[in-house]
Every structure is written in structure tokens, then in C-alpha cells.
Design an enzyme around this catalytic site. Structure first.
Site, PDB file in Angstrom:
ATOM      1  N   HIS A   1      -2.946   1.178   6.898  1.00 15.59           N
ATOM      2  CA  HIS A   1      -3.175   1.084   5.453  1.00 15.59           C
ATOM      3  C   HIS A   1      -3.329   2.484   4.865  1.00 15.59           C
ATOM      4  O   HIS A   1      -3.902   3.378   5.494  1.00 15.59           O
ATOM      5  CB  HIS A   1      -4.440   0.270   5.177  1.00 15.59           C
TER       6      HIS A   1
ATOM      7  N   HIS B   1      -5.909   2.019  -4.445  1.00  9.15           N
ATOM      8  CA  HIS B   1      -4.910   1.466  -3.514  1.00  9.15           C
ATOM      9  C   HIS B   1      -4.472   0.065  -3.917  1.00  9.15           C
ATOM     10  O   HIS B   1      -5.052  -0.561  -4.803  1.00  9.15           O
ATOM     11  CB  HIS B   1      -5.474   1.461  -2.080  1.00  9.15           C
TER      12      HIS B   1
ATOM     13  N   CYS C   1       0.812  -1.229   0.000  1.00  3.45           N
ATOM     14  CA  CYS C   1       0.000   0.000   0.000  1.00  3.45           C
ATOM     15  C   CYS C   1       0.840   1.271   0.000  1.00  3.45           C
ATOM     16  O   CYS C   1       0.638   2.168  -0.831  1.00  3.45           O
ATOM     17  CB  CYS C   1      -0.989  -0.019   1.167  1.00  3.45           C
TER      18      CYS C   1
END
Length: 345
Positions: free
Chosen positions: A306, A318, A259
Site C-alpha cells: 500500500h 491515500h 492507492c
């Protein structure tokens, strides 16, 4: 003569009762075991457990990436210190050579000044502290001796610093190994859970996620929101060019990403450097709330474990988790939103 009576045979009734009792007990035991056996989790339960494991994996991955970044930094610092120590040692050797030349000249002219016995001293620092007060030293000799003393102390400090950094490096390498095992364990557990589903159930989950991603992409197209900045617009466009690339732990592109690897790569393509992991990317700009988000802003979820790029209309671009690909997804399905960060370049 004693009479020996034959023992009475057991009653058939008693034997039947015992047999029936044993059978009943076995049946009860089997029933109890069946009742205590954990039922097979449903598809939705498996999905929930796997999502939780991926969230934990991402936390460990961030810690692993942070430790890896620290390791690389320490290795560079240690290399620089060791290079400096080598140069300082060469300079010290030259200074000692100069003192040796001075001592040789004095010896030929009738004897060595006691101060120059430094070269033979077991404790040069102690000798220098005392010798520096001797009136017999010339200004040139005193200056040379002080240079030697200063250089020796600098070398000692640098070697001590290198030693501490080497210890820190060893600790960091141990941490890397532990985090790697933790990540592999969680991924293995997640895969085992997925393998408990039928092929049809796994495909159904994949199809559902693919439909959700297509819907999210359509909603982005309908958004028409102004980007946070030219940098944000460029970063979002760069990330969009990577849709379909696989998630990979530690991936920083261009073939795969985790990420924070995706967000760092996207902003680098926009000409802006941001840091490597989510824990530091939270400080790479100004924090903002959900209502202030604009396309290109960084968005953080799940206690900042995240990160993705806000794409507009409550959608995020993402790199989700292992086994998935770079994609659009609704903010409502990613996790617990924390805050956004606007990178200004």
C-alpha cells in the site's frame, strides 16, 4: 399337540428406560452441536477480518496491475516487431525481384549462372553458403546474394522473437485472469462478512472512519511542515483535490483510484512521471525513514502493498480500500509502515 405360549410383553420399565436414554442422548447431541457452533463474530472481529481481506486484495491488485502493465508493453513490442517484419519482408521481396531480373537477363544472353539457382533452391541459406565461394559470381551478384541471405536471417530472428513474446503474452493473460478471480473472491468474502453485521453496526463503522478522517485533516492543517520539494508540494495539493473520490481496483483517475493510481496521478499533475504499481514506485526516488518524512513523500505500508502521500504531522492522504474514498488518515491506523520514498523529479 404342542402348546404355543404367547410371548411375554416387554416390561414397561424397560421401555421407559430406553425412551429416557434416547431423549438424553438427543439432548446431549443438541447441546454438543450448540457448543460446537461458531459464535457470531463481533463488530470489531468483522472489521479486523475485513481489513485483512482488503490488505490481501491490495496485494493481488498490485500483481494484477503489474501484469496488465506488462501485457500492454508486450502488445506494443509485438506490434513493433510485426511492423518491422512486414517492412523487412517487402525489402526481401525487392531483393529477390532484383535477382530475378538478373537471372532473366542472363537467360536471354545464353543461360543462367548456377549461383542464381538460389531462387529455385529448397534451402537458400545452405545454397548461399556454398555459392558465395564460387568464382563464377560477379561482385554485384555476390553482394546481392549476401543481402538476401542477411535479410532472411534477420526475418527468422524477428519472427522467433515475436513468437516468444506472444507466448509470454499468453502467460500474462492467464495470470491476469487468475488474479482477477482471486480479487473478486476476496472482495466477495469481505462483503459477506460486512453483510453479517446489522445496518446500524455498518453505519457505526462508517461514522467512526469519517470522524477519524476529519480529525486527520485537522491535524494536517496544524502541521505547517515544509514540503519535501516543489514537486512533492504540487503532488500533495493535486491529491487533496481528489478527496472524496471513490477507491476502485485499477483506478488511475480522474474519477476513481487505487492507492498507486492516486500517487501516480498526483505526481503526473506535478509534472513528474512515476511508475504504476507500488512494487516499482518504491524505486522512483530515494528511500527514507519515518523521522525524515516531509509532505509530498511517498509512504509505503504492509510489505509495500500500500502507498500514500505523506501529508505532515504523521498523517497520510491515500485511497484506502474498496468501498472507501480518498481521504486523510493517521499513519498509526493504516498498517505496518515500511519506509518513505522522496521523488525529486
Amino acid at each position: 399337540m404342542a402348546l404355543h405360549r404367547r410371548p411375554k410383553p416387554q416390561s414397561r420399565t424397560r421401555v421407559s428406560v430406553l425412551t429416557a436414554t434416547a431423549t438424553a442422548a438427543a439432548a446431549v447431541a443438541l447441546t454438543s452441536q450448540a457448543a460446537n457452533a461458531a459464535p457470531k463474530p463481533t463488530k470489531s472481529e468483522v472489521k479486523s477480518q475485513v481489513d485483512k481481506l482488503y490488505e490481501e486484495t491490495e496485494r493481488a491488485t498490485n500483481q494484477y496491475d503489474g501484469a496488465k502493465e506488462k501485457q500492454e508493453k508486450l502488445q506494443k513490442e509485438i506490434g513493433l516487431i510485426q511492423d518491422k517484419v512486414a517492412r523487412e519482408q517487402d525489402e526481401l521481396n525487392e531483393l529477390r525481384t532484383g535477382l530475378g531480373t538478373m537471372a532473366s537477363a542472363q537467360y536471354r544472353s545464353g543461360g543462367i549462372d548456377p549461383s542464381l539457382q538460389l531462387l529455385l533452391s529448397a534451402d537458400p541459406d545452405d545454397y548461399l553458403d556454398k555459392a558465395s565461394t564460387l568464382e563464377s559470381l560477379s561482385a554485384q551478384q555476390l553482394e546481392s546474394l549476401k543481402k538476401v541471405q542477411t535479410k532472411q536471417r534477420e526475418l527468422a530472428q524477428q519472427r522467433a522473437e515475436a513468437t516468444e513474446k506472444l507466448k509470454d503474452l499468453a502467460t500474462t493473460r492467464t495470470e491476469l485472469g487468475e488474479k482477477k478471480k482471486e480479487i473478486q473472491g476476496k472482495l466477495s468474502k469481505a462483503q459477506k462478512l460486512l453483510n453479517s453485521l446489522t445496518a446500524a453496526e455498518r453505519q457505526e463503522i462508517a461514522d467512526t472512519e469519517a470522524r477519524a478522517s476529519r480529525t486527520a485533516a485537522e491535524r494536517v492543517d496544524l502541521g505547517n511542515e515544509a514540503a519535501a520539494s516543489p514537486f512533492g508540494a504540487a503532488a500533495l495539493n493535486a491529491a487533496a483535490s481528489q478527496i472524496g473520490k471513490p477507491y476502485a481496483r485499477g483506478g488511475t483517475g480522474p474519477n476513481s483510484y487505487d492507492c498507486s493510481g492516486l500517487t501516480q496521478w498526483a505526481y503526473a499533475e506535478a509534472g513528474v512521471h512515476i511508475s504504476r504499481v507500488t512494487y516499482t514506485q518504491v524505486n522512483d526516488g530515494t528511500r527514507i525513514g519515518m523521522s525524515a518524512l516531509k509532505p509530498g513523500d511517498l509512504v509505503f505500508f504492509n510489505n509495500t502493498e500500500h502507498v500514500g502521500l505523506y501529508a505532515g504531522n504523521n498523517q497520510v492522504l491515500h485511497a484506502p480500500y474498496p468501498g472507501a474514498y480518498v481521504r486523510y488518515e493517521s499513519m498509526s491506523t493504516i498498517g505496518s509502515f515500511q519506509f518513505g520514498v522522496r521523488v525529486t523529479g
